[in-house]
Scaffold this motif. Sequence first.
Motif, PDB file in Angstrom:
ATOM      1  N   ASP A  61       1.234  -1.349  -0.229  1.00 29.23           N
ATOM      2  CA  ASP A  61       0.232   0.224   0.467  1.00 29.23           C
ATOM      3  C   ASP A  61       0.758   1.223  -0.526  1.00 29.23           C
ATOM      4  O   ASP A  61       0.345   2.198   0.690  1.00 29.23           O
ATOM      5  CB  ASP A  61      -1.260  -0.213   1.380  1.00 29.23           C
ATOM      6  N   PHE A  62       2.518   1.103  -0.460  1.00 26.39           N
ATOM      7  CA  PHE A  62       3.217   1.973  -0.041  1.00 26.39           C
ATOM      8  C   PHE A  62       1.965   3.356  -1.270  1.00 26.39           C
ATOM      9  O   PHE A  62       2.109   4.337  -0.441  1.00 26.39           O
ATOM     10  CB  PHE A  62       4.314   1.670  -0.891  1.00 26.39           C
ATOM     11  N   ARG A  63       2.299   2.682  -2.339  1.00 21.43           N
ATOM     12  CA  ARG A  63       1.383   4.352  -3.244  1.00 21.43           C
ATOM     13  C   ARG A  63       0.684   4.879  -2.596  1.00 21.43           C
ATOM     14  O   ARG A  63      -0.359   5.745  -2.767  1.00 21.43           O
ATOM     15  CB  ARG A  63       1.380   3.791  -5.049  1.00 21.43           C
ATOM     16  N   LYS A  64      -0.728   3.725  -2.505  1.00 20.19           N
ATOM     17  CA  LYS A  64      -1.995   4.542  -1.964  1.00 20.19           C
ATOM     18  C   LYS A  64      -1.717   5.287  -1.085  1.00 20.19           C
ATOM     19  O   LYS A  64      -1.793   6.469  -0.494  1.00 20.19           O
ATOM     20  CB  LYS A  64      -2.730   3.023  -1.383  1.00 20.19           C
ATOM     21  N   GLN A  65      -0.869   5.282  -0.110  1.00 19.90           N
ATOM     22  CA  GLN A  65      -0.515   5.488   1.154  1.00 19.90           C
ATOM     23  C   GLN A  65       0.252   6.847   0.595  1.00 19.90           C
ATOM     24  O   GLN A  65      -1.019   8.267   1.804  1.00 19.90           O
ATOM     25  CB  GLN A  65       0.305   5.675   2.201  1.00 19.90           C
ATOM     26  N   VAL A  66       0.603   7.041  -0.329  1.00 15.35           N
ATOM     27  CA  VAL A  66       1.085   8.672  -0.941  1.00 15.35           C
ATOM     28  C   VAL A  66      -0.073   9.256  -1.687  1.00 15.35           C
ATOM     29  O   VAL A  66      -0.370  10.742  -1.014  1.00 15.35           O
ATOM     30  CB  VAL A  66       1.646   8.429  -1.604  1.00 15.35           C
ATOM     31  N   LEU A  67      -0.633   8.382  -2.465  1.00 15.73           N
ATOM     32  CA  LEU A  67      -2.459   9.641  -2.695  1.00 15.73           C
ATOM     33  C   LEU A  67      -3.382   9.820  -2.006  1.00 15.73           C
ATOM     34  O   LEU A  67      -3.702  10.437  -1.936  1.00 15.73           O
ATOM     35  CB  LEU A  67      -2.836   8.046  -3.670  1.00 15.73           C
ATOM     36  N   ARG A  68      -3.030   9.298  -0.652  1.00 14.55           N
ATOM     37  CA  ARG A  68      -4.386   9.183   1.178  1.00 14.55           C
ATOM     38  C   ARG A  68      -3.758  10.924   1.455  1.00 14.55           C
ATOM     39  O   ARG A  68      -4.596  11.895   1.797  1.00 14.55           O
ATOM     40  CB  ARG A  68      -4.188   8.027   1.966  1.00 14.55           C
ATOM     41  N   ARG A  69      -2.207  10.922   1.104  1.00 12.30           N
ATOM     42  CA  ARG A  69      -1.420  12.596   1.486  1.00 12.30           C
ATOM     43  C   ARG A  69      -2.230  13.536   0.843  1.00 12.30           C
ATOM     44  O   ARG A  69      -1.068  14.639   1.529  1.00 12.30           O
ATOM     45  CB  ARG A  69      -0.386  12.122   2.551  1.00 12.30           C
ATOM     46  N   VAL A  70      -2.678  13.821  -0.372  1.00 15.56           N
ATOM     47  CA  VAL A  70      -1.765  14.266  -1.527  1.00 15.56           C
ATOM     48  C   VAL A  70      -3.241  14.530  -1.645  1.00 15.56           C
ATOM     49  O   VAL A  70      -4.469  14.191  -1.601  1.00 15.56           O
ATOM     50  CB  VAL A  70      -1.013  14.413  -3.076  1.00 15.56           C
ATOM     51  N   THR A  71      -3.819  15.945  -2.477  1.00 13.98           N
ATOM     52  CA  THR A  71      -5.231  16.335  -2.919  1.00 13.98           C
ATOM     53  C   THR A  71      -4.628  16.977  -4.522  1.00 13.98           C
ATOM     54  O   THR A  71      -3.385  17.095  -5.000  1.00 13.98           O
ATOM     55  CB  THR A  71      -5.951  17.962  -2.925  1.00 13.98           C
ATOM     56  N   PRO A  72      -5.722  16.627  -5.281  1.00 15.62           N
ATOM     57  CA  PRO A  72      -6.077  17.163  -6.787  1.00 15.62           C
ATOM     58  C   PRO A  72      -5.456  18.259  -7.202  1.00 15.62           C
ATOM     59  O   PRO A  72      -5.941  19.120  -6.626  1.00 15.62           O
ATOM     60  CB  PRO A  72      -6.920  16.485  -7.477  1.00 15.62           C
ATOM     61  N   TYR A  73      -5.085  18.625  -8.290  1.00 14.08           N
ATOM     62  CA  TYR A  73      -5.152  20.261  -9.132  1.00 14.08           C
ATOM     63  C   TYR A  73      -5.799  20.443  -9.534  1.00 14.08           C
ATOM     64  O   TYR A  73      -6.483  19.514  -9.912  1.00 14.08           O
ATOM     65  CB  TYR A  73      -3.177  19.954  -9.410  1.00 14.08           C
TER      66      TYR A  73
END
Lengths: 188, 192
Positions: A61-73
């Motif tokens: 879940d490495f990538r999912k964890q990162v994606l959870r912590r960023v917001t779309p542009y």
Amino acid sequence: MKQHPALLDISSYIDKELPSYRWREVKLHLEVCDTCRKEATSLRRLGEAVAEVPTLEIPVDFRKQVLRRVTPYHSYRKPALAASIVFASLTLLTGGTLVGWGLSTERGGGNDLGTILTSSIETILSLLRSTILVARIGWSVCSSLVESLACIVTHQGAAIPAVLVLTAVVLAYFLGRSLQGYHRNRIA
Amino acid sequence: MVEQRVAGDSDQKLVTRILKGEKDAFEMIMERYQRPIINFTYRMTHDREIALDLAQEVFIKAYNSLNSYNSGYKLSTWLYKIASNHVIDYLRKKEPRWVSIDTSAEEDGRPMDLPAIQENQVDSLVFSEKLEKIQTAIKRLPLSYRRLITLRHVNECSYEEIAAICSLPLGTVKNRIFRAREMLRAELDGIL
Ligand SMILES: [Zn+2]
């Protein structure tokens, strides 16, 4: 090349980071010089050993964890703009129709809702055309006003609905006035 | 079908899509670069948890500054630059005595005088004796040298890329890599 190349050059040689003419010179030297060849071999082994150190297993879940912590542009822009346009159009249509219908009933014109709606749409279209014309002429003046608004509303996205709502209110007012005249003429 | 399109997109195309609001396109960028970035953070810190945390922070930083990414650079170089700065910042706070990038002590080319690695500092993975010694020797390198040797041998970056990542002149990169090798050879004498 009879002289031994500098150790620095042998280091760059094994990385293929010498100019091609120099790289060939060192290569030819290594073919005939045991000492330098051993040096190059030792440096190569060292590089392989450094690269050999074990690698980490990456959590699933490495990538999912990162994606959870960023917001779309710019994600706030599209829905905000669409909502503003829909809101402004509905305000115009409903406001214009109701004002027109109210005036018509008040004056005993007896027009049905369908007729009023059609005339509202016609009026909106003609108003839009004239608005565009006026907007073009007055753009340079208006843009400074819009900029000031955008400054006051620090969140950039919020300026768009604010300006559109303002436009909708102004247009609704003119629509009502225009319908008043339209029905007045019809009654007359 | 969508996955195939994403998989085929160039880095630049993916960046454009992310900037248009397609957050998930960033997953493909991570898929491409997570391995080298994690390898880098791990070789620099020698700690599994810290390496993974730092790598995540690197990707978050990269995502948040994508709008300032200059497509004149390779995306990998740009990511390594972020990773390199982030890891150095972390180690600078954690191990200040290790990190004096341009001190004369480092320019002497002598390894820093470090205490022996504590049992709990060694990652829980079981290494062979040889690998452990190599790992220890890399860890004992001054940080600026460790960074260069890692970028060269683990990430297989060219001198030019390393120079761009570390903002160093090409000649300095060449010299430091040579010195780092000399230090490692001295440490690993008889092992290789
Ligand atoms: Zn020789």
